[in-house]
Design a protein around this motif. Structure first.
Motif, PDB file in Angstrom:
ATOM      1  N   ARG A  94       2.985  -1.228  -3.481  1.00 46.63           N
ATOM      2  CA  ARG A  94       3.302  -2.231  -2.463  1.00 46.63           C
ATOM      3  C   ARG A  94       4.086  -1.560  -1.329  1.00 46.63           C
ATOM      4  N   THR A  95       3.554  -1.642  -0.118  1.00 46.09           N
ATOM      5  CA  THR A  95       4.101  -0.896   1.015  1.00 46.09           C
ATOM      6  C   THR A  95       4.325  -1.821   2.204  1.00 46.09           C
ATOM      7  N   ARG A  96       5.397  -1.577   2.923  1.00 45.61           N
ATOM      8  CA  ARG A  96       5.724  -2.354   4.108  1.00 45.61           C
ATOM      9  C   ARG A  96       4.956  -1.830   5.327  1.00 45.61           C
TER      10      ARG A  96
ATOM     11  N   GLU B 282       1.041  -3.877  -6.425  1.00 45.35           N
ATOM     12  CA  GLU B 282       0.425  -5.180  -6.181  1.00 45.35           C
ATOM     13  C   GLU B 282      -0.746  -5.406  -7.142  1.00 45.35           C
ATOM     14  N   GLU B 283      -1.420  -6.544  -7.009  1.00 45.75           N
ATOM     15  CA  GLU B 283      -2.388  -6.975  -8.010  1.00 45.75           C
ATOM     16  C   GLU B 283      -3.603  -6.058  -8.120  1.00 45.75           C
TER      17      GLU B 283
ATOM     18  N   THR C 235       8.743  -4.776   0.085  1.00 46.67           N
ATOM     19  CA  THR C 235       8.199  -5.992   0.700  1.00 46.67           C
ATOM     20  C   THR C 235       8.993  -6.309   1.960  1.00 46.67           C
TER      21      THR C 235
ATOM     22  N   TYR D 248      -4.843  -6.382   4.128  1.00 45.20           N
ATOM     23  CA  TYR D 248      -4.383  -5.007   3.996  1.00 45.20           C
ATOM     24  C   TYR D 248      -5.357  -4.031   4.654  1.00 45.20           C
TER      25      TYR D 248
ATOM     26  N   SER E 103      -1.861   3.151  -1.307  1.00 48.19           N
ATOM     27  CA  SER E 103      -0.879   2.184  -0.820  1.00 48.19           C
ATOM     28  C   SER E 103      -1.547   0.906  -0.342  1.00 48.19           C
ATOM     29  N   ALA E 104      -0.808  -0.188  -0.435  1.00 46.49           N
ATOM     30  CA  ALA E 104      -1.254  -1.473   0.095  1.00 46.49           C
ATOM     31  C   ALA E 104      -0.439  -1.746   1.352  1.00 46.49           C
TER      32      ALA E 104
ATOM     33  N   ARG F 263      -2.299  -0.988  -6.332  1.00 45.00           N
ATOM     34  CA  ARG F 263      -1.799  -0.086  -5.298  1.00 45.00           C
ATOM     35  C   ARG F 263      -0.292  -0.282  -5.128  1.00 45.00           C
TER      36      ARG F 263
END
Length: 474
Positions: free
Chosen positions: A285-287, A279-280, A294, A322, A309-310, A283
Protein backbone atom coordinates in the motif's frame (compact mmCIF):
# COMPACT_ATOMS: atom_id res chain seq x y z
CA UNK A 1 25.45 8.60 7.07
CA UNK A 2 21.86 7.52 6.28
CA UNK A 3 21.68 4.02 4.79
CA UNK A 4 19.27 3.52 1.88
CA UNK A 5 18.37 -0.06 0.95
CA UNK A 6 16.74 -0.65 -2.46
CA UNK A 7 15.03 -4.04 -2.77
CA UNK A 8 15.04 -5.02 -6.44
CA UNK A 9 17.13 -3.86 -9.38
CA UNK A 10 14.49 -3.83 -12.11
CA UNK A 11 12.99 -0.73 -13.74
CA UNK A 12 12.04 1.09 -10.57
CA UNK A 13 15.03 -0.07 -8.51
CA UNK A 14 17.64 0.74 -11.15
CA UNK A 15 16.19 4.15 -11.97
CA UNK A 16 15.85 5.05 -8.28
CA UNK A 17 19.50 4.25 -7.62
CA UNK A 18 20.61 5.89 -10.89
CA UNK A 19 18.82 9.14 -10.08
CA UNK A 20 19.89 9.10 -6.41
CA UNK A 21 23.50 9.14 -7.60
CA UNK A 22 22.68 12.39 -9.43
CA UNK A 23 20.64 14.05 -6.68
CA UNK A 24 22.62 13.11 -3.57
CA UNK A 25 25.74 15.00 -2.67
CA UNK A 26 28.89 13.02 -1.99
CA UNK A 27 28.70 11.50 1.48
CA UNK A 28 25.04 12.46 1.94
CA UNK A 29 23.78 8.85 1.99
CA UNK A 30 24.94 5.28 1.40
CA UNK A 31 22.88 3.41 -1.22
CA UNK A 32 22.67 -0.40 -1.60
CA UNK A 33 20.73 -2.31 -4.28
CA UNK A 34 19.89 -5.96 -3.65
CA UNK A 35 18.68 -8.17 -6.52
CA UNK A 36 19.22 -11.84 -7.44
CA UNK A 37 20.37 -10.70 -10.91
CA UNK A 38 23.23 -8.25 -11.59
CA UNK A 39 21.29 -6.51 -14.35
CA UNK A 40 18.03 -4.75 -15.21
CA UNK A 41 15.98 -6.14 -18.11
CA UNK A 42 14.21 -3.75 -20.48
CA UNK A 43 11.10 -5.89 -20.81
CA UNK A 44 9.40 -4.11 -23.78
CA UNK A 45 12.17 -5.56 -25.97
CA UNK A 46 11.62 -9.18 -24.89
CA UNK A 47 9.26 -9.95 -27.83
CA UNK A 48 11.94 -8.77 -30.26
CA UNK A 49 14.54 -10.91 -28.50
CA UNK A 50 12.19 -13.89 -28.79
CA UNK A 51 11.92 -13.18 -32.52
CA UNK A 52 15.68 -12.87 -33.04
CA UNK A 53 15.63 -9.15 -33.88
CA UNK A 54 17.77 -7.95 -30.95
CA UNK A 55 20.79 -9.57 -29.30
CA UNK A 56 19.74 -10.73 -25.83
CA UNK A 57 22.59 -9.10 -23.91
CA UNK A 58 21.81 -5.71 -25.42
CA UNK A 59 18.42 -5.37 -23.69
CA UNK A 60 19.85 -5.77 -20.19
CA UNK A 61 21.63 -3.04 -18.23
CA UNK A 62 24.51 -4.09 -15.99
CA UNK A 63 23.96 -2.66 -12.50
CA UNK A 64 27.64 -2.49 -11.57
CA UNK A 65 28.59 -0.83 -14.87
CA UNK A 66 26.08 2.00 -14.61
CA UNK A 67 25.73 2.48 -10.84
CA UNK A 68 29.11 3.94 -9.96
CA UNK A 69 28.45 5.02 -6.36
CA UNK A 70 25.95 2.32 -5.36
CA UNK A 71 26.77 -0.94 -3.63
CA UNK A 72 25.29 -3.83 -5.62
CA UNK A 73 24.50 -7.09 -3.79
CA UNK A 74 23.53 -10.12 -5.88
CA UNK A 75 21.14 -11.86 -3.49
CA UNK A 76 17.50 -12.06 -2.43
CA UNK A 77 15.74 -10.08 0.27
CA UNK A 78 13.78 -12.79 2.07
CA UNK A 79 12.55 -10.75 5.01
CA UNK A 80 11.83 -7.13 5.93
CA UNK A 81 11.39 -6.25 9.60
CA UNK A 82 10.64 -2.58 9.19
CA UNK A 83 9.66 -2.18 12.83
CA UNK A 84 13.35 -2.71 13.62
CA UNK A 85 14.61 -1.51 10.20
CA UNK A 86 16.37 -4.76 9.40
CA UNK A 87 16.24 -6.81 6.20
CA UNK A 88 17.29 -10.42 5.75
CA UNK A 89 19.65 -10.89 2.80
CA UNK A 90 19.98 -14.42 1.40
CA UNK A 91 22.76 -14.98 -1.17
CA UNK A 92 22.86 -17.96 -3.54
CA UNK A 93 26.02 -19.19 -1.78
CA UNK A 94 26.77 -18.73 1.91
CA UNK A 95 24.74 -17.81 4.96
CA UNK A 96 22.04 -15.16 5.24
CA UNK A 97 22.72 -11.97 7.12
CA UNK A 98 20.82 -9.06 8.63
CA UNK A 99 21.14 -5.70 6.89
CA UNK A 100 20.28 -2.60 8.87
CA UNK A 101 18.94 0.46 7.08
CA UNK A 102 17.43 3.89 7.68
CA UNK A 103 15.34 4.15 4.49
CA UNK A 104 14.02 1.21 2.47
CA UNK A 105 12.79 1.36 -1.14
CA UNK A 106 10.78 -1.69 -2.20
CA UNK A 107 10.89 -2.12 -5.98
CA UNK A 108 10.96 -5.91 -6.33
CA UNK A 109 8.62 -5.89 -9.33
CA UNK A 110 6.22 -8.63 -10.39
CA UNK A 111 6.25 -12.24 -11.54
CA UNK A 112 4.00 -14.18 -13.90
CA UNK A 113 0.59 -14.89 -12.40
CA UNK A 114 -0.65 -18.39 -13.15
CA UNK A 115 -3.59 -20.56 -12.14
CA UNK A 116 -3.65 -24.21 -11.00
CA UNK A 117 -4.27 -25.55 -14.50
CA UNK A 118 -2.97 -29.10 -15.08
CA UNK A 119 0.27 -29.09 -17.04
CA UNK A 120 0.90 -25.32 -17.11
CA UNK A 121 3.56 -25.28 -14.38
CA UNK A 122 5.36 -28.20 -16.03
CA UNK A 123 5.10 -27.26 -19.72
CA UNK A 124 4.55 -23.50 -20.18
CA UNK A 125 7.08 -20.67 -20.14
CA UNK A 126 6.60 -17.02 -19.20
CA UNK A 127 7.93 -13.81 -20.73
CA UNK A 128 9.25 -11.79 -17.80
CA UNK A 129 12.99 -12.45 -18.08
CA UNK A 130 15.64 -12.33 -20.79
CA UNK A 131 16.32 -16.02 -20.23
CA UNK A 132 12.72 -16.87 -21.10
CA UNK A 133 12.83 -14.80 -24.29
CA UNK A 134 16.03 -16.54 -25.43
CA UNK A 135 14.56 -19.96 -24.63
CA UNK A 136 11.44 -19.19 -26.71
CA UNK A 137 13.54 -18.12 -29.69
CA UNK A 138 15.77 -21.19 -29.47
CA UNK A 139 12.80 -23.54 -29.09
CA UNK A 140 11.17 -22.24 -32.28
CA UNK A 141 14.39 -22.47 -34.28
CA UNK A 142 15.23 -25.94 -32.95
CA UNK A 143 11.70 -27.17 -33.66
CA UNK A 144 12.00 -26.05 -37.27
CA UNK A 145 15.22 -28.07 -37.57
CA UNK A 146 13.56 -31.15 -36.07
CA UNK A 147 10.37 -30.81 -38.10
CA UNK A 148 12.34 -30.62 -41.34
CA UNK A 149 13.62 -34.17 -40.70
CA UNK A 150 10.15 -35.64 -40.15
CA UNK A 151 7.59 -36.72 -42.73
CA UNK A 152 4.46 -34.61 -43.07
CA UNK A 153 2.00 -35.49 -40.31
CA UNK A 154 0.79 -34.73 -36.80
CA UNK A 155 4.21 -34.85 -35.09
CA UNK A 156 5.72 -32.38 -37.55
CA UNK A 157 2.80 -29.98 -37.15
CA UNK A 158 2.96 -30.26 -33.35
CA UNK A 159 6.56 -29.01 -33.47
CA UNK A 160 5.44 -26.11 -35.67
CA UNK A 161 2.50 -25.10 -33.44
CA UNK A 162 2.81 -22.28 -30.88
CA UNK A 163 0.19 -21.37 -28.26
CA UNK A 164 0.24 -18.02 -26.44
CA UNK A 165 -2.05 -17.52 -23.43
CA UNK A 166 -3.04 -13.93 -22.72
CA UNK A 167 -4.14 -11.16 -25.09
CA UNK A 168 -2.62 -8.14 -23.37
CA UNK A 169 0.21 -6.09 -24.87
CA UNK A 170 2.94 -8.59 -23.98
CA UNK A 171 0.97 -11.52 -25.36
CA UNK A 172 0.01 -9.81 -28.62
CA UNK A 173 3.52 -8.50 -29.26
CA UNK A 174 5.31 -11.82 -28.74
CA UNK A 175 2.56 -13.64 -30.64
CA UNK A 176 2.87 -11.35 -33.68
CA UNK A 177 6.68 -11.30 -33.56
CA UNK A 178 6.90 -15.11 -33.45
CA UNK A 179 4.40 -15.43 -36.30
CA UNK A 180 6.50 -13.05 -38.40
CA UNK A 181 9.72 -14.92 -37.55
CA UNK A 182 8.20 -18.30 -38.44
CA UNK A 183 7.05 -16.96 -41.80
CA UNK A 184 10.53 -15.63 -42.55
CA UNK A 185 12.11 -18.99 -41.65
CA UNK A 186 10.19 -20.94 -44.28
CA UNK A 187 12.44 -19.79 -47.13
CA UNK A 188 15.28 -21.73 -45.45
CA UNK A 189 13.18 -24.89 -45.04
CA UNK A 190 11.85 -25.99 -48.43
CA UNK A 191 10.53 -29.20 -46.79
CA UNK A 192 8.05 -27.19 -44.72
CA UNK A 193 4.98 -25.26 -45.83
CA UNK A 194 3.19 -22.23 -44.40
CA UNK A 195 0.05 -24.32 -43.84
CA UNK A 196 1.97 -26.55 -41.40
CA UNK A 197 2.79 -23.65 -39.06
CA UNK A 198 0.04 -22.88 -36.57
CA UNK A 199 -0.12 -19.97 -34.11
CA UNK A 200 -2.95 -19.77 -31.56
CA UNK A 201 -3.59 -17.02 -29.01
CA UNK A 202 -6.00 -17.79 -26.15
CA UNK A 203 -7.78 -14.88 -24.43
CA UNK A 204 -10.40 -15.30 -21.70
CA UNK A 205 -12.00 -11.91 -22.39
CA UNK A 206 -14.04 -10.89 -25.40
CA UNK A 207 -11.32 -8.59 -26.76
CA UNK A 208 -7.56 -8.14 -26.87
CA UNK A 209 -5.33 -5.23 -25.82
CA UNK A 210 -7.61 -3.34 -23.41
CA UNK A 211 -5.07 -0.46 -23.42
CA UNK A 212 -6.23 0.61 -26.90
CA UNK A 213 -9.65 1.39 -28.37
CA UNK A 214 -11.96 -1.39 -29.46
CA UNK A 215 -11.63 -0.26 -33.08
CA UNK A 216 -7.84 -0.50 -32.93
CA UNK A 217 -7.94 -3.92 -31.27
CA UNK A 218 -10.26 -5.17 -34.00
CA UNK A 219 -7.79 -3.96 -36.62
CA UNK A 220 -5.06 -5.97 -34.88
CA UNK A 221 -7.26 -9.08 -34.98
CA UNK A 222 -7.84 -8.67 -38.72
CA UNK A 223 -4.14 -8.08 -39.33
CA UNK A 224 -3.19 -11.22 -37.42
CA UNK A 225 -5.80 -13.25 -39.32
CA UNK A 226 -4.29 -12.12 -42.63
CA UNK A 227 -0.94 -13.54 -41.51
CA UNK A 228 -2.39 -16.92 -40.62
CA UNK A 229 -2.64 -16.45 -36.86
CA UNK A 230 -5.67 -17.66 -34.89
CA UNK A 231 -7.08 -15.74 -31.90
CA UNK A 232 -9.56 -17.51 -29.60
CA UNK A 233 -11.63 -14.96 -27.65
CA UNK A 234 -13.84 -15.82 -24.65
CA UNK A 235 -11.78 -18.98 -24.29
CA UNK A 236 -9.86 -20.44 -21.37
CA UNK A 237 -7.15 -23.05 -21.09
CA UNK A 238 -8.33 -26.09 -19.15
CA UNK A 239 -5.20 -28.22 -19.37
CA UNK A 240 -1.78 -28.56 -21.00
CA UNK A 241 -0.74 -32.13 -20.27
CA UNK A 242 1.61 -34.07 -22.57
CA UNK A 243 1.79 -31.24 -25.09
CA UNK A 244 -1.99 -31.08 -25.62
CA UNK A 245 -3.59 -27.70 -24.86
CA UNK A 246 -7.22 -28.29 -23.93
CA UNK A 247 -9.55 -25.30 -24.35
CA UNK A 248 -12.88 -24.50 -22.72
CA UNK A 249 -14.48 -24.83 -26.16
CA UNK A 250 -13.53 -28.51 -26.23
CA UNK A 251 -10.80 -28.01 -28.84
CA UNK A 252 -7.42 -29.65 -28.22
CA UNK A 253 -4.29 -28.11 -29.74
CA UNK A 254 -1.13 -30.26 -29.81
CA UNK A 255 1.82 -27.91 -29.26
CA UNK A 256 5.48 -28.07 -28.23
CA UNK A 257 5.64 -24.41 -27.11
CA UNK A 258 3.20 -22.75 -24.69
CA UNK A 259 3.93 -19.11 -23.76
CA UNK A 260 2.07 -17.76 -20.72
CA UNK A 261 1.44 -13.97 -20.62
CA UNK A 262 -1.88 -13.92 -18.76
CA UNK A 263 -1.13 -11.33 -16.11
CA UNK A 264 1.37 -10.60 -13.35
CA UNK A 265 1.36 -10.39 -9.57
CA UNK A 266 3.53 -8.57 -7.05
CA UNK A 267 6.69 -10.45 -6.06
CA UNK A 268 5.32 -12.80 -3.36
CA UNK A 269 8.70 -13.53 -1.74
CA UNK A 270 9.19 -9.90 -0.76
CA UNK A 271 5.55 -9.07 0.02
CA UNK A 272 4.92 -12.08 2.26
CA UNK A 273 8.27 -11.70 4.00
CA UNK A 274 7.70 -8.10 5.09
CA UNK A 275 5.68 -6.35 7.77
CA UNK A 276 4.70 -3.50 5.44
CA UNK A 277 0.96 -2.90 4.78
CA UNK A 278 -0.49 -4.79 1.82
CA UNK A 279 -3.72 -4.11 -0.11
CA UNK A 280 -6.24 -6.71 -1.28
CA UNK A 281 -4.40 -7.54 -4.54
CA UNK A 282 -1.17 -8.36 -2.73
CA UNK A 283 0.67 -5.11 -3.48
CA UNK A 284 2.35 -2.83 -0.96
CA UNK A 285 0.00 0.00 0.00
CA UNK A 286 1.62 3.22 -1.23
CA UNK A 287 0.74 6.89 -0.99
CA UNK A 288 0.74 9.29 -3.97
CA UNK A 289 4.10 10.67 -2.78
CA UNK A 290 5.45 7.07 -3.00
CA UNK A 291 5.89 6.65 0.74
CA UNK A 292 4.39 3.44 2.09
CA UNK A 293 1.13 3.94 3.95
CA UNK A 294 -2.27 5.55 3.49
CA UNK A 295 -3.61 9.10 3.38
CA UNK A 296 -4.10 8.93 7.15
CA UNK A 297 -0.89 7.15 8.16
CA UNK A 298 2.67 7.21 6.86
CA UNK A 299 5.13 4.37 7.41
CA UNK A 300 8.22 6.44 8.06
CA UNK A 301 11.36 5.37 6.26
CA UNK A 302 9.58 3.10 3.75
CA UNK A 303 9.02 3.74 0.04
CA UNK A 304 7.68 1.68 -2.87
CA UNK A 305 7.31 1.99 -6.64
CA UNK A 306 6.72 -0.10 -9.75
CA UNK A 307 4.71 -3.27 -10.14
CA UNK A 308 4.97 -4.28 -6.48
CA UNK A 309 3.26 -1.09 -5.27
CA UNK A 310 -0.33 0.10 -5.27
CA UNK A 311 0.13 3.77 -6.15
CA UNK A 312 -3.08 5.84 -6.48
CA UNK A 313 -3.59 7.20 -10.00
CA UNK A 314 -4.44 10.85 -9.43
CA UNK A 315 -5.50 11.28 -13.07
CA UNK A 316 -8.57 9.16 -12.31
CA UNK A 317 -7.90 6.85 -15.25
CA UNK A 318 -6.23 3.98 -13.44
CA UNK A 319 -7.80 0.54 -13.08
CA UNK A 320 -9.46 0.42 -9.66
CA UNK A 321 -8.03 3.85 -8.92
CA UNK A 322 -4.39 2.68 -9.05
CA UNK A 323 -1.58 2.99 -11.58
CA UNK A 324 -1.42 -0.04 -13.86
CA UNK A 325 1.75 -2.16 -13.63
CA UNK A 326 3.77 -1.13 -16.67
CA UNK A 327 7.18 0.28 -17.54
CA UNK A 328 5.81 3.75 -18.25
CA UNK A 329 4.71 4.19 -14.62
CA UNK A 330 7.64 2.31 -13.06
CA UNK A 331 10.29 4.54 -14.65
CA UNK A 332 8.52 7.79 -13.85
CA UNK A 333 7.69 6.75 -10.29
CA UNK A 334 11.34 5.83 -9.72
CA UNK A 335 12.56 9.22 -10.94
CA UNK A 336 10.16 11.03 -8.61
CA UNK A 337 10.95 8.66 -5.74
CA UNK A 338 14.64 9.56 -5.97
CA UNK A 339 13.75 13.26 -5.81
CA UNK A 340 11.32 12.76 -2.92
CA UNK A 341 13.71 10.64 -0.91
CA UNK A 342 16.44 13.22 -1.34
CA UNK A 343 14.01 15.95 -0.30
CA UNK A 344 12.97 14.09 2.88
CA UNK A 345 16.62 13.53 3.85
CA UNK A 346 17.07 17.30 3.56
CA UNK A 347 13.97 18.11 5.59
CA UNK A 348 11.85 19.09 2.60
CA UNK A 349 8.38 17.91 1.57
CA UNK A 350 7.90 15.24 -1.14
CA UNK A 351 5.78 15.72 -4.27
CA UNK A 352 2.85 13.57 -5.39
CA UNK A 353 3.08 11.33 -8.42
CA UNK A 354 0.75 12.20 -11.26
CA UNK A 355 1.25 11.06 -14.82
CA UNK A 356 -1.13 11.23 -17.75
CA UNK A 357 -0.80 8.19 -19.98
CA UNK A 358 1.13 9.04 -23.13
CA UNK A 359 -0.55 6.26 -25.05
CA UNK A 360 0.28 2.71 -26.01
CA UNK A 361 2.52 1.42 -28.77
CA UNK A 362 3.19 -2.17 -29.85
CA UNK A 363 5.31 -3.89 -32.45
CA UNK A 364 3.59 -6.56 -34.51
CA UNK A 365 6.57 -7.94 -36.39
CA UNK A 366 8.95 -6.26 -38.82
CA UNK A 367 7.54 -3.08 -40.41
CA UNK A 368 4.18 -3.44 -38.66
CA UNK A 369 2.80 -1.96 -35.46
CA UNK A 370 0.00 -0.13 -33.73
CA UNK A 371 -0.08 3.12 -31.73
CA UNK A 372 -2.92 4.65 -29.67
CA UNK A 373 -2.93 7.99 -27.86
CA UNK A 374 -6.35 9.29 -26.95
CA UNK A 375 -8.42 9.27 -30.11
CA UNK A 376 -5.36 9.15 -32.34
CA UNK A 377 -4.55 5.72 -33.73
CA UNK A 378 -1.69 4.80 -36.06
CA UNK A 379 -1.31 1.46 -37.75
CA UNK A 380 1.21 -0.34 -39.91
CA UNK A 381 4.65 1.02 -40.85
CA UNK A 382 4.34 4.46 -39.24
CA UNK A 383 3.26 2.88 -35.93
CA UNK A 384 6.21 0.48 -36.18
CA UNK A 385 8.58 3.46 -36.47
CA UNK A 386 6.85 5.06 -33.48
CA UNK A 387 7.33 1.84 -31.50
CA UNK A 388 11.03 1.60 -32.24
CA UNK A 389 11.58 5.31 -31.79
CA UNK A 390 9.89 5.44 -28.39
CA UNK A 391 11.55 2.36 -26.93
CA UNK A 392 14.90 3.15 -28.49
CA UNK A 393 14.91 6.47 -26.64
CA UNK A 394 13.51 4.92 -23.45
CA UNK A 395 16.34 2.37 -23.21
CA UNK A 396 18.55 3.48 -20.28
CA UNK A 397 21.98 4.98 -21.12
CA UNK A 398 23.42 5.83 -24.51
CA UNK A 399 25.70 2.83 -24.30
CA UNK A 400 22.67 0.53 -24.36
CA UNK A 401 20.82 2.65 -26.92
CA UNK A 402 23.64 2.34 -29.44
CA UNK A 403 23.81 -1.43 -29.00
CA UNK A 404 20.09 -1.83 -29.72
CA UNK A 405 20.13 0.61 -32.63
CA UNK A 406 23.13 -1.27 -33.99
CA UNK A 407 21.16 -4.52 -33.94
CA UNK A 408 18.33 -2.89 -35.87
CA UNK A 409 20.75 -1.43 -38.40
CA UNK A 410 22.53 -4.75 -38.99
CA UNK A 411 19.26 -6.64 -39.33
CA UNK A 412 17.98 -4.12 -41.89
CA UNK A 413 20.86 -5.03 -44.21
CA UNK A 414 21.64 -8.60 -43.15
CA UNK A 415 18.24 -9.90 -41.90
CA UNK A 416 17.71 -11.40 -38.46
CA UNK A 417 20.20 -13.91 -37.06
CA UNK A 418 18.24 -17.18 -36.97
CA UNK A 419 20.67 -19.52 -35.23
CA UNK A 420 19.46 -21.64 -32.31
CA UNK A 421 21.75 -21.85 -29.31
CA UNK A 422 19.53 -24.18 -27.34
CA UNK A 423 22.54 -26.37 -26.54
CA UNK A 424 23.86 -23.55 -24.35
CA UNK A 425 21.43 -24.76 -21.69
CA UNK A 426 23.59 -27.89 -21.49
CA UNK A 427 27.00 -26.60 -22.58
CA UNK A 428 29.00 -29.63 -21.43
CA UNK A 429 27.22 -32.20 -23.57
CA UNK A 430 30.01 -32.53 -26.18
CA UNK A 431 32.75 -32.60 -23.58
CA UNK A 432 30.91 -35.25 -21.57
CA UNK A 433 30.23 -37.39 -24.64
CA UNK A 434 33.88 -37.71 -25.64
CA UNK A 435 35.68 -37.24 -22.32
CA UNK A 436 37.93 -40.16 -21.29
CA UNK A 437 36.91 -41.80 -18.06
CA UNK A 438 38.78 -44.15 -15.68
CA UNK A 439 38.24 -47.82 -16.43
CA UNK A 440 36.03 -49.52 -13.87
CA UNK A 441 37.94 -51.54 -11.30
CA UNK A 442 38.19 -55.23 -12.19
CA UNK A 443 36.95 -57.71 -9.54
CA UNK A 444 39.74 -59.57 -7.73
CA UNK A 445 40.42 -63.10 -9.07
CA UNK A 446 39.36 -65.98 -6.79
CA UNK A 447 42.29 -68.06 -5.36
CA UNK A 448 42.86 -71.38 -7.19
CA UNK A 449 43.82 -74.77 -5.67
CA UNK A 450 47.34 -75.97 -6.63
CA UNK A 451 47.42 -78.74 -9.22
CA UNK A 452 48.00 -82.30 -7.84
CA UNK A 453 50.72 -84.38 -9.52
CA UNK A 454 49.59 -88.04 -9.83
CA UNK A 455 53.23 -89.20 -9.53
CA UNK A 456 53.57 -87.46 -6.19
CA UNK A 457 50.47 -89.20 -4.89
CA UNK A 458 51.89 -92.63 -5.93
CA UNK A 459 55.24 -91.79 -4.37
CA UNK A 460 53.61 -90.85 -1.07
CA UNK A 461 51.74 -94.12 -1.04
CA UNK A 462 55.00 -96.09 -1.65
CA UNK A 463 56.91 -94.01 0.93
CA UNK A 464 59.27 -92.45 -1.68
CA UNK A 465 59.52 -88.68 -1.71
CA UNK A 466 59.73 -87.06 -5.17
CA UNK A 467 62.64 -84.83 -6.10
CA UNK A 468 62.04 -81.25 -4.99
CA UNK A 469 61.14 -78.74 -7.63
CA UNK A 470 63.84 -76.46 -6.32
CA UNK A 471 66.53 -79.14 -6.85
CA UNK A 472 65.17 -79.92 -10.30
CA UNK A 473 65.28 -76.27 -11.22
CA UNK A 474 68.88 -76.03 -10.09
Amino acid sequence: MPRILIVGGGYAGFYTAWKLEKHLRKGEAEVTVVDPLPYMTYQPFLPEVAAGEIEARHVVVGLRRHLKRTRVVTAKVTGIDHANKVATITPPVGDSWQQEYDQIVVTAGAVSRTFPIPGIAENAIGLKTIEEAVAIRDRILTNFDRAANLPAGPERERLLTVVVVGGGFAGIEVFAEMRAMASSLLKNYPQLSFEETHFHLIEAMGRIMPEVSLKTSEWVLKDLAKRGAHVHLDTQVKGAVDGNVELSTGEVIPSDLIVWTAGVMANPTVVRGSDLPVEERGRIRTRPDLRVGTDEEIVEGAWAAGDISAVPDLTGKGVGGYCVPNAQHAVRQAKLLAKNLTAVLRGELPSEYIHHNLGAVAGLGLYNGVFQSGNIALKGLIAWFAHRGYHGLAMPSWERKWRVIGDWWHNFWLNRDNVSLQAVQNPRYVFEEFAARPRPAQPAAAPTEPAIDPKSVEAEKSGKAPASTGAAAS
